[in-house]
Design a protein around this motif. Structure first.
Motif, PDB file in Angstrom:
ATOM      1  N   ARG A 357       0.842  -1.201   0.000  1.00 20.36           N
ATOM      2  CA  ARG A 357       0.000   0.000   0.000  1.00 20.36           C
ATOM      3  C   ARG A 357       0.877   1.251   0.000  1.00 20.36           C
ATOM      4  O   ARG A 357       1.911   1.301   0.669  1.00 20.36           O
ATOM      5  CB  ARG A 357      -0.920   0.030   1.225  1.00 20.36           C
ATOM      6  CG  ARG A 357      -1.857  -1.165   1.336  1.00 20.36           C
ATOM      7  CD  ARG A 357      -2.804  -1.022   2.516  1.00 20.36           C
ATOM      8  NE  ARG A 357      -2.102  -0.736   3.764  1.00 20.36           N
ATOM      9  CZ  ARG A 357      -1.570  -1.677   4.530  1.00 20.36           C
ATOM     10  NH1 ARG A 357      -1.633  -2.945   4.175  1.00 20.36           N
ATOM     11  NH2 ARG A 357      -0.966  -1.349   5.654  1.00 20.36           N
ATOM     12  N   ARG A 358       0.423   2.255  -0.724  1.00 25.49           N
ATOM     13  CA  ARG A 358       1.141   3.535  -0.731  1.00 25.49           C
ATOM     14  C   ARG A 358       1.181   4.136   0.671  1.00 25.49           C
ATOM     15  O   ARG A 358       2.167   4.773   1.049  1.00 25.49           O
ATOM     16  CB  ARG A 358       0.479   4.501  -1.715  1.00 25.49           C
ATOM     17  CG  ARG A 358       1.124   5.890  -1.689  1.00 25.49           C
ATOM     18  CD  ARG A 358       0.712   6.740  -2.837  1.00 25.49           C
ATOM     19  NE  ARG A 358       1.231   8.091  -2.710  1.00 25.49           N
ATOM     20  CZ  ARG A 358       1.583   8.855  -3.714  1.00 25.49           C
ATOM     21  NH1 ARG A 358       1.486   8.405  -4.958  1.00 25.49           N
ATOM     22  NH2 ARG A 358       2.039  10.092  -3.509  1.00 25.49           N
ATOM     23  N   GLN A 359       0.139   3.920   1.440  1.00 22.48           N
ATOM     24  CA  GLN A 359       0.098   4.457   2.803  1.00 22.48           C
ATOM     25  C   GLN A 359       1.268   3.943   3.633  1.00 22.48           C
ATOM     26  O   GLN A 359       1.859   4.679   4.431  1.00 22.48           O
ATOM     27  CB  GLN A 359      -1.231   4.083   3.473  1.00 22.48           C
ATOM     28  CG  GLN A 359      -1.376   4.647   4.878  1.00 22.48           C
ATOM     29  CD  GLN A 359      -2.710   4.233   5.500  1.00 22.48           C
ATOM     30  OE1 GLN A 359      -3.492   3.496   4.910  1.00 22.48           O
ATOM     31  NE2 GLN A 359      -2.972   4.724   6.703  1.00 22.48           N
ATOM     32  N   GLU A 360       1.629   2.674   3.430  1.00 24.52           N
ATOM     33  CA  GLU A 360       2.753   2.094   4.156  1.00 24.52           C
ATOM     34  C   GLU A 360       4.066   2.774   3.749  1.00 24.52           C
ATOM     35  O   GLU A 360       4.915   3.064   4.600  1.00 24.52           O
ATOM     36  CB  GLU A 360       2.816   0.596   3.878  1.00 24.52           C
ATOM     37  CG  GLU A 360       3.899  -0.143   4.662  1.00 24.52           C
ATOM     38  CD  GLU A 360       3.923  -1.621   4.345  1.00 24.52           C
ATOM     39  OE1 GLU A 360       4.684  -2.344   5.010  1.00 24.52           O
ATOM     40  OE2 GLU A 360       3.208  -2.059   3.424  1.00 24.52           O
ATOM     41  N   ILE A 361       4.218   3.056   2.469  1.00 21.83           N
ATOM     42  CA  ILE A 361       5.427   3.719   1.982  1.00 21.83           C
ATOM     43  C   ILE A 361       5.551   5.114   2.580  1.00 21.83           C
ATOM     44  O   ILE A 361       6.598   5.511   3.107  1.00 21.83           O
ATOM     45  CB  ILE A 361       5.392   3.807   0.439  1.00 21.83           C
ATOM     46  CG1 ILE A 361       5.362   2.410  -0.175  1.00 21.83           C
ATOM     47  CG2 ILE A 361       6.581   4.607  -0.089  1.00 21.83           C
ATOM     48  CD1 ILE A 361       5.032   2.408  -1.659  1.00 21.83           C
ATOM     49  N   GLU A 362       4.457   5.860   2.520  1.00 21.03           N
ATOM     50  CA  GLU A 362       4.492   7.228   3.016  1.00 21.03           C
ATOM     51  C   GLU A 362       4.708   7.266   4.524  1.00 21.03           C
ATOM     52  O   GLU A 362       5.365   8.173   5.052  1.00 21.03           O
ATOM     53  CB  GLU A 362       3.193   7.948   2.639  1.00 21.03           C
ATOM     54  CG  GLU A 362       2.964   8.011   1.133  1.00 21.03           C
ATOM     55  CD  GLU A 362       2.445   9.364   0.687  1.00 21.03           C
ATOM     56  OE1 GLU A 362       2.941  10.392   1.200  1.00 21.03           O
ATOM     57  OE2 GLU A 362       1.556   9.392  -0.170  1.00 21.03           O
ATOM     58  N   SER A 363       4.186   6.276   5.221  1.00 20.50           N
ATOM     59  CA  SER A 363       4.370   6.217   6.673  1.00 20.50           C
ATOM     60  C   SER A 363       5.850   6.029   7.025  1.00 20.50           C
ATOM     61  O   SER A 363       6.371   6.665   7.954  1.00 20.50           O
ATOM     62  CB  SER A 363       3.542   5.075   7.256  1.00 20.50           C
ATOM     63  OG  SER A 363       3.792   4.937   8.640  1.00 20.50           O
ATOM     64  N   ILE A 364       6.541   5.164   6.275  1.00 21.04           N
ATOM     65  CA  ILE A 364       7.971   4.961   6.521  1.00 21.04           C
ATOM     66  C   ILE A 364       8.747   6.229   6.209  1.00 21.04           C
ATOM     67  O   ILE A 364       9.610   6.662   7.004  1.00 21.04           O
ATOM     68  CB  ILE A 364       8.496   3.777   5.681  1.00 21.04           C
ATOM     69  CG1 ILE A 364       7.954   2.460   6.235  1.00 21.04           C
ATOM     70  CG2 ILE A 364      10.028   3.754   5.662  1.00 21.04           C
ATOM     71  CD1 ILE A 364       8.329   1.246   5.415  1.00 21.04           C
ATOM     72  N   ILE A 365       8.460   6.848   5.077  1.00 18.88           N
ATOM     73  CA  ILE A 365       9.159   8.085   4.717  1.00 18.88           C
ATOM     74  C   ILE A 365       8.967   9.140   5.790  1.00 18.88           C
ATOM     75  O   ILE A 365       9.925   9.778   6.252  1.00 18.88           O
ATOM     76  CB  ILE A 365       8.676   8.598   3.347  1.00 18.88           C
ATOM     77  CG1 ILE A 365       9.067   7.626   2.233  1.00 18.88           C
ATOM     78  CG2 ILE A 365       9.259   9.995   3.070  1.00 18.88           C
ATOM     79  CD1 ILE A 365       8.490   7.990   0.876  1.00 18.88           C
ATOM     80  N   ASP A 366       7.719   9.310   6.243  1.00 23.00           N
ATOM     81  CA  ASP A 366       7.429  10.345   7.239  1.00 23.00           C
ATOM     82  C   ASP A 366       8.103  10.063   8.577  1.00 23.00           C
ATOM     83  O   ASP A 366       8.581  10.981   9.253  1.00 23.00           O
ATOM     84  CB  ASP A 366       5.921  10.482   7.437  1.00 23.00           C
ATOM     85  CG  ASP A 366       5.212  11.048   6.208  1.00 23.00           C
ATOM     86  OD1 ASP A 366       5.911  11.626   5.353  1.00 23.00           O
ATOM     87  OD2 ASP A 366       3.979  10.891   6.098  1.00 23.00           O
ATOM     88  N   SER A 367       8.161   8.794   8.972  1.00 22.99           N
ATOM     89  CA  SER A 367       8.794   8.456  10.248  1.00 22.99           C
ATOM     90  C   SER A 367      10.286   8.748  10.212  1.00 22.99           C
ATOM     91  O   SER A 367      10.871   9.210  11.204  1.00 22.99           O
ATOM     92  CB  SER A 367       8.544   6.986  10.596  1.00 22.99           C
ATOM     93  OG  SER A 367       9.185   6.123   9.686  1.00 22.99           O
ATOM     94  N   VAL A 368      10.936   8.503   9.062  1.00 21.08           N
ATOM     95  CA  VAL A 368      12.367   8.790   8.948  1.00 21.08           C
ATOM     96  C   VAL A 368      12.593  10.302   8.888  1.00 21.08           C
ATOM     97  O   VAL A 368      13.514  10.825   9.529  1.00 21.08           O
ATOM     98  CB  VAL A 368      12.972   8.083   7.717  1.00 21.08           C
ATOM     99  CG1 VAL A 368      14.454   8.410   7.590  1.00 21.08           C
ATOM    100  CG2 VAL A 368      12.788   6.567   7.813  1.00 21.08           C
TER     101      VAL A 368
END
Length: 409
Positions: A357-368
């Motif tokens: 899911r794109r949401q999972e990708i964006e969540s990782i980017i935002d956390s970093v």
């Protein structure tokens, strides 16, 4: 002709004969033709595994070396150090220019390299060098500085440096030390440094850990008026056992000048890893972190896999520093570009990492992003000089701005 027996130190500390390397003398063009074969006993052992799961599958066949420049397969060349350690080896063993080819260096390295492999001329097995105690750090730092200034310096105490410094990789001065329980790679400042690289690497490694990367354990310690970075070795078990290491450069069969990207490493993880989902997520986090902090020295030797008894997996991250070389481009491309990526570039590159899911990708980017935004505080806590902060800061801030989420007013 050079004939080397290859030994493997297993996870419980047992040494087993894994195979044999044979390298013919160089031809008129200086090319080397080499071969490797596993021993029948190793192939038949229930605990055996391929030393290189791509180029050297576990079988009784004879494997021709794929590197005419070295005459050996890449996994064996991985045992050797790069610039700094090779200079130490050449001086320690008095190797003439025609004796500095990879097979001769492996013979000189013997059982003293990083990882689980050892090399012997014939079937004799020698003991590894005794790792100096951490109490010698200040003396080793002084000797490393002398050697860096003049590799031909004559000092009877250089024996200590030769014992401690011939196996660590990389171009910067470093040695191996022990505190009786753990072994460390001790990294020193270089006379060529224009930045406080020790403080910068210590800060970058802490930031990476806070951002969710699995990283090698590091800590900086005062030594002779300077700081030394101690990196806990992840290739050694406390019982004397070893994890076998292989670089991404070897797994991708990249030699000399190469063009590769993070998606190429992702393909290797899908093919080789015993935990591909976890490893792919870790690699993507490191991609995002490197892009944010400006770790442009992200070459394939700085990524490795290890076999720890349960199968192949990505090693903890290591050798992470901001853009001290002031390079515009990364060594590895990100979505076919070597320049600092923006958010959409990272999202497109994530398509190679098995996210659903794109949401999972964006969540990782935002956390970093959230962690790396704290870089000034972490740099200050590690004593990074203000001079370094001012020079590197604008690059880091610009990178963060390109990747942080867009907030619509």
């Amino acid at each position: 002709m050079i004939r080397l027996t290859v030994w493997l130190t297993t996870f419980d500390g047992t040494r087993v004969q894994a195979g044999e390397i044979v390298v013919a003398d160089p031809d008129v063009q200086g090319r080397l033709r080499g071969q490797f074969r596993y021993t029948p006993e190793f192939v038949g052992a229930s605990s055996a595994f391929a030393l290189d799961p791509i180029s050297l599958p576990l079988s009784s066949q004879l494997f021709e070396a794929d590197r005419a420049s070295s005459g050996v397969h890449g996994v064996f060349e991985d045992s050797l150090p790069d610039d700094w350690g090779r200079k130490i080896m050449v001086r320690r063993y008095g190797l003439e220019r025609n004796e500095q080819r990879v097979p001769q260096l492996l013979r000189a390295l013997g059982p003293s390299g990083l990882g689980a492999l050892s090399y012997e001329d014939g079937d004799r097995l020698f003991e590894r060098d005794e790792i100096p105690d951490q109490c010698y750090l200040e003396e080793l730092q002084k000797l490393a500085l002398e050697f860096e200034r003049d590799a031909n310096t004559v000092d009877p105490e250089m024996t200590l440096l030769f014992q401690a410094g011939s196996s660590p990789g990389g171009a910067r001065p470093k040695v191996l030390v022990s505190d009786g329980q753990h072994q460390y790679i001790a990294k020193f400042s270089s006379i060529r440094d224009s930045f406080d690289v020790v403080a910068l690497e210590a800060a970058a490694m802490e930031l990476a850990g806070l951002a969710g990367l699995e990283v090698a354990q590091t800590r900086s310690v005062p030594c002779g008026g300077k700081s030394v970075l101690l990196v806990t070795r992840f290739d050694i078990h406390r019982n004397g056992g070893r994890n076998h290491l292989i670089s991404m450069q070897t797994l991708l069969r990249a030699d000399g000048y190469y063009t590769a990207g993070y998606r190429d490493m992702a393909q290797v993880l899908k093919q080789v890893s015993c935990r591909p989902v976890e490893d792919l997520q870790q690699l993507f986090k490191q991609l995002v972190f490197n892009a944010l902090l400006g770790n442009t020295d992200d070459h394939l030797k700085n990524f490795s896999m290890m076999n720890d008894g349960d199968g192949w997996r990505l090693t903890p991250a290591f050798d992470i520093v901001p853009n001290i070389g002031q390079n515009r481009e990364h060594v590895l491309h990100i979505n076919d570009s070597f320049l600092a990526p923006d958010r959409n570039t990272l999202i497109r590159e994530a398509g190679s990492f098995m996210f659903k899911r794109r949401q999972e990708i964006e969540s990782i980017i935002d956390s970093v992003v959230q962690v790396v935004q704290q870089w000034k505080m972490i740099f200050r806590e590690h004593g990074v000089p203000q001079h370094d902060v001012e020079i590197l800061g604008s690059d880091i801030d610009q990178r963060i701005e390109r990747i942080r989420p867009v907030i619509i007013q």
